[in-house]
Design an enzyme around this catalytic site. Structure first.
Site, PDB file in Angstrom:
ATOM      1  N   ILE A 210       0.815  -1.222   0.000  1.00 26.61           N
ATOM      2  CA  ILE A 210       0.000   0.000   0.000  1.00 26.61           C
ATOM      3  C   ILE A 210       0.843   1.263   0.000  1.00 26.61           C
ATOM      4  O   ILE A 210       0.309   2.368  -0.045  1.00 26.61           O
ATOM      5  CB  ILE A 210      -0.963   0.016   1.212  1.00 26.61           C
ATOM      6  CG1 ILE A 210      -0.181  -0.143   2.523  1.00 26.61           C
ATOM      7  CG2 ILE A 210      -2.019  -1.064   1.081  1.00 26.61           C
ATOM      8  CD1 ILE A 210      -1.050  -0.043   3.771  1.00 26.61           C
ATOM      9  N   GLY A 211       2.152   1.118   0.069  1.00 25.05           N
ATOM     10  CA  GLY A 211       2.999   2.304   0.056  1.00 25.05           C
ATOM     11  C   GLY A 211       4.462   1.957  -0.058  1.00 25.05           C
ATOM     12  O   GLY A 211       4.875   0.820   0.185  1.00 25.05           O
ATOM     13  N   GLY A 213       8.464   4.073   0.392  1.00 28.74           N
ATOM     14  CA  GLY A 213       9.186   5.311   0.684  1.00 28.74           C
ATOM     15  C   GLY A 213      10.673   5.065   0.725  1.00 28.74           C
ATOM     16  O   GLY A 213      11.159   3.997   0.346  1.00 28.74           O
ATOM     17  N   TYR A 215      12.497   4.581   3.245  1.00 31.38           N
ATOM     18  CA  TYR A 215      12.870   3.618   4.283  1.00 31.38           C
ATOM     19  C   TYR A 215      12.568   2.179   3.873  1.00 31.38           C
ATOM     20  O   TYR A 215      13.164   1.240   4.367  1.00 31.38           O
ATOM     21  CB  TYR A 215      12.099   3.928   5.581  1.00 31.38           C
ATOM     22  CG  TYR A 215      10.609   3.942   5.365  1.00 31.38           C
ATOM     23  CD1 TYR A 215       9.875   2.761   5.366  1.00 31.38           C
ATOM     24  CD2 TYR A 215       9.939   5.130   5.121  1.00 31.38           C
ATOM     25  CE1 TYR A 215       8.526   2.759   5.127  1.00 31.38           C
ATOM     26  CE2 TYR A 215       8.580   5.142   4.880  1.00 31.38           C
ATOM     27  CZ  TYR A 215       7.877   3.952   4.884  1.00 31.38           C
ATOM     28  OH  TYR A 215       6.532   3.949   4.639  1.00 31.38           O
ATOM     29  N   GLY A 216      11.562   1.980   2.967  1.00 31.17           N
ATOM     30  CA  GLY A 216      11.152   0.631   2.596  1.00 31.17           C
ATOM     31  C   GLY A 216       9.745   0.615   2.032  1.00 31.17           C
ATOM     32  O   GLY A 216       9.349   1.533   1.310  1.00 31.17           O
ATOM     33  N   GLU A 217       8.987  -0.404   2.398  1.00 33.95           N
ATOM     34  CA  GLU A 217       7.630  -0.578   1.869  1.00 33.95           C
ATOM     35  C   GLU A 217       6.627  -0.746   3.008  1.00 33.95           C
ATOM     36  O   GLU A 217       6.993  -1.161   4.105  1.00 33.95           O
ATOM     37  CB  GLU A 217       7.558  -1.822   0.977  1.00 33.95           C
ATOM     38  CG  GLU A 217       8.517  -1.798  -0.200  1.00 33.95           C
ATOM     39  CD  GLU A 217       8.585  -3.134  -0.923  1.00 33.95           C
ATOM     40  OE1 GLU A 217       9.158  -3.153  -2.022  1.00 33.95           O
ATOM     41  OE2 GLU A 217       8.075  -4.150  -0.382  1.00 33.95           O
ATOM     42  N   ASP A 332      10.576  14.690  12.434  1.00 32.82           N
ATOM     43  CA  ASP A 332      10.231  14.546  11.012  1.00 32.82           C
ATOM     44  C   ASP A 332       8.717  14.654  10.828  1.00 32.82           C
ATOM     45  O   ASP A 332       8.102  13.863  10.116  1.00 32.82           O
ATOM     46  CB  ASP A 332      10.748  13.210  10.467  1.00 32.82           C
ATOM     47  CG  ASP A 332      10.732  13.151   8.942  1.00 32.82           C
ATOM     48  OD1 ASP A 332      10.683  14.226   8.304  1.00 32.82           O
ATOM     49  OD2 ASP A 332      10.751  12.044   8.387  1.00 32.82           O
TER      50      ASP A 332
END
Length: 502
Positions: A210-211, A213, A215-217, A332
């Protein structure tokens, strides 16, 4: 002294020696020369016996040769004059009976050294052979064990968190809510036990991605029919995974406006590793996604803003007790790191860069992480590198600047007078889509610009107050910014004035 050797016989008895017997005993008293073996009544190194005269040579501990002469009584002398080798001892004896002082002419010699060396060498060789054999057998057994263990692991499904029959520690029928409530009531306050976390991780079925970025998934998964979110970190982001897991498991961290942590685990073999963070699943996705597709009324705007700052306030607040919670700064904050629940409230996520304040030592616990925050949301003191990294309040105030920008994103999507703006990121009209540090520094620090307000806000009391609130959050001077608690109280008053229950 005991004499357990055999004889080399004198000339008179060489025949008997060849037959393995001692010389015949004398028929009368025999006088013998004595040395190192003289009786107390001896005269002129002489002794007398009805048995044998003897001479013995032996090697002492230092390697020297010791010669002993004397008399042997008749009883038992036949046995003592026989040459029986003694292990680890070099000695030799000769006996005689032919005439008085016959042992004066006896000169026994030590057995050759090579015999003993050969015997000892043979023993050492056998010991070495046995040791090598035993070690080889053990090595073969270890190799066989490792091989079968490897084959057994290879036979398992390669999918890292496929469903496994490992429900020993979680009784059937237990839901995630039940488990979390039990862990909270147990008094630990730091999340589920590690063994339960690992079991949940093993039992999750991955459904769809579902996403994705830097950093990963992020995957949507299921555990016993319940939807969960599985954040799969790249191996290069291990520091972020470790930090986020550590922060989520901080005592008293759980809050309705902080993303609900379920489990964390590391999966893999020597050739691959995957880092999992399992949390509550929220189908509305991030605040960024939600605002792009959804317009808000005043109540919806206030719910999003109030719930977001409530989570931030919980993060920023230290709880002092026997099981206290340290104050935590996010570092962040942005709309992509805030999730929207079904009920229209928010929860704060992505704590991989968070810092903790250690009140006992008055120190800031900064994660050993090369990752930095999002440039678009960085406050001026970070962009111009004037932030005091050893002062925890600096990080708190940096969060408040970022939160001011998030309030701006929310307020723009609130409809007033039938008008609403399209969703846009902060500074969308001032910097490129992927701004550099220099781009942001020029706009935020040098020109001191901030996102602009639509004209319609001035004619709507709630939006006007929101504008005032965000301006006090993103002030250039960190000391002038509002705290999360102050913003929370202001939003609560605004809701009361609008007769809105949050």
């Amino acid at each position: 002294m005991p004499l357990l050797s055999s004889s080399k016989l004198s000339m008179e008895s060489r025949k008997e020696d060849s037959e393995g017997t001692a010389p015949a005993p004398p028929q009368k008293k025999l006088s013998c020369q004595c040395h190192h073996h003289c009786p107390e009544d001896s005269v002129n190194s002489t002794c007398s016996t009805d048995g044998y005269c003897f001479t013995i040579i032996e090697e002492d501990d230092s390697g020297g040769h010791l010669v002993t002469k004397g008399c042997l009584g008749l009883e038992g002398s036949d046995f003592q004059c026989r040459d029986t080798p003694i292990p680890h001892q070099r000695r030799s004896i000769e006996c005689c009976t032919g005439q008085d002082y016959c042992n004066k002419h006896l000169h026994p010699t030590l057995p050759p050294l090579k015999n003993r060396d050969f015997a000892e060498g043979n023993i050492h060789h056998k010991a070495l052979l046995i040791s090598v054999t035993v070690c080889s057998i053990l090595l073969v057994l270890i190799i066989i064990f490792c091989y079968f263990r490897y084959k057994r692991q290879e036979a398992r499904p390669r999918y890292s968190i496929g469903l496994e029959q490992d429900e020993t520690y979680i009784p059937p029928g237990e839901s995630l809510k039940d488990l979390i409530e039990q862990s909270q009531s147990s008094g630990s306050g730091s999340g589920l036990p590690l063994l339960v976390q690992r079991t949940i991780a093993k039992q999750i079925q991955m459904v769809k991605q579902i996403g994705k970025g830097r950093y990963g998934e992020v995957w949507m998964g299921k555990w016993r029919g319940e939807k969960v979110a599985v954040k799969v970190f790249f191996t290069t982001e291990e520091a972020s995974w470790f930090r986020e897991t550590e922060i989520y498991q901080t005592v008293l961290m759980r809050h309705e406006n902080i993303l609900g942590f379920i489990a964390a685990d590391i999966k893999g073999t020597g050739s691959w590793t995957q880092l999992y963070l399992i949390t509550d699943y929220h189908e509305n996705g991030s605040l960024y996604d939600y605002l792009k597709s959804t317009t808000l009324d005043t109540k919806g705007m206030l719910k999003l803003a109030y719930s977001s700052v409530s989570g931030l306030c919980h993060l920023h607040t230290g709880i002092f007790s026997t099981q206290g919670k340290p104050a935590i700064a996010h570092r962040d904050l942005k709309s992509k790191n805030i999730l929207v629940k079904k009920n229209g409230t928010c929860c704060i996520a992505d704590l991989g860069l968070a810092v903790k304040f250690i009140s006992d030592t008055n120190e800031v616990d900064i994660p050993p992480n090369t990752r930095v925050g999002t440039k678009r949301y960085m406050p001026p003191e970070v962009l111009d590198e004037s932030l005091n990294r050893n002062h925890f309040q600096s990080y708190i105030m940096a969060d408040m600047y970022s939160f001011g920008l998030i309030l701006w994103e929310i307020a723009r999507r609130c409809v007033s007078g039938g008008i609403v703006e399209e969703y846009q990121l902060p500074y969308h009209d001032l910097v490129p889509s992927d701004p550099s540090y220099e781009d942001m520094r020029e706009i935020v620090c040098i020109k001191r610009l901030r996102p602009s307000f639509p004209n319609r806000w001035s004619s709507d009391e709630c939006l006007r107050q929101m504008g005032k609130l965000m301006m006090e959050c993103w002030a250039h001077n960190p000391a002038s910014r509002l705290t999360a608690l102050r913003v929370k109280k202001t939003l609560a008053k605004m809701s009361e004035s609008q007769d809105i229950k949050l």
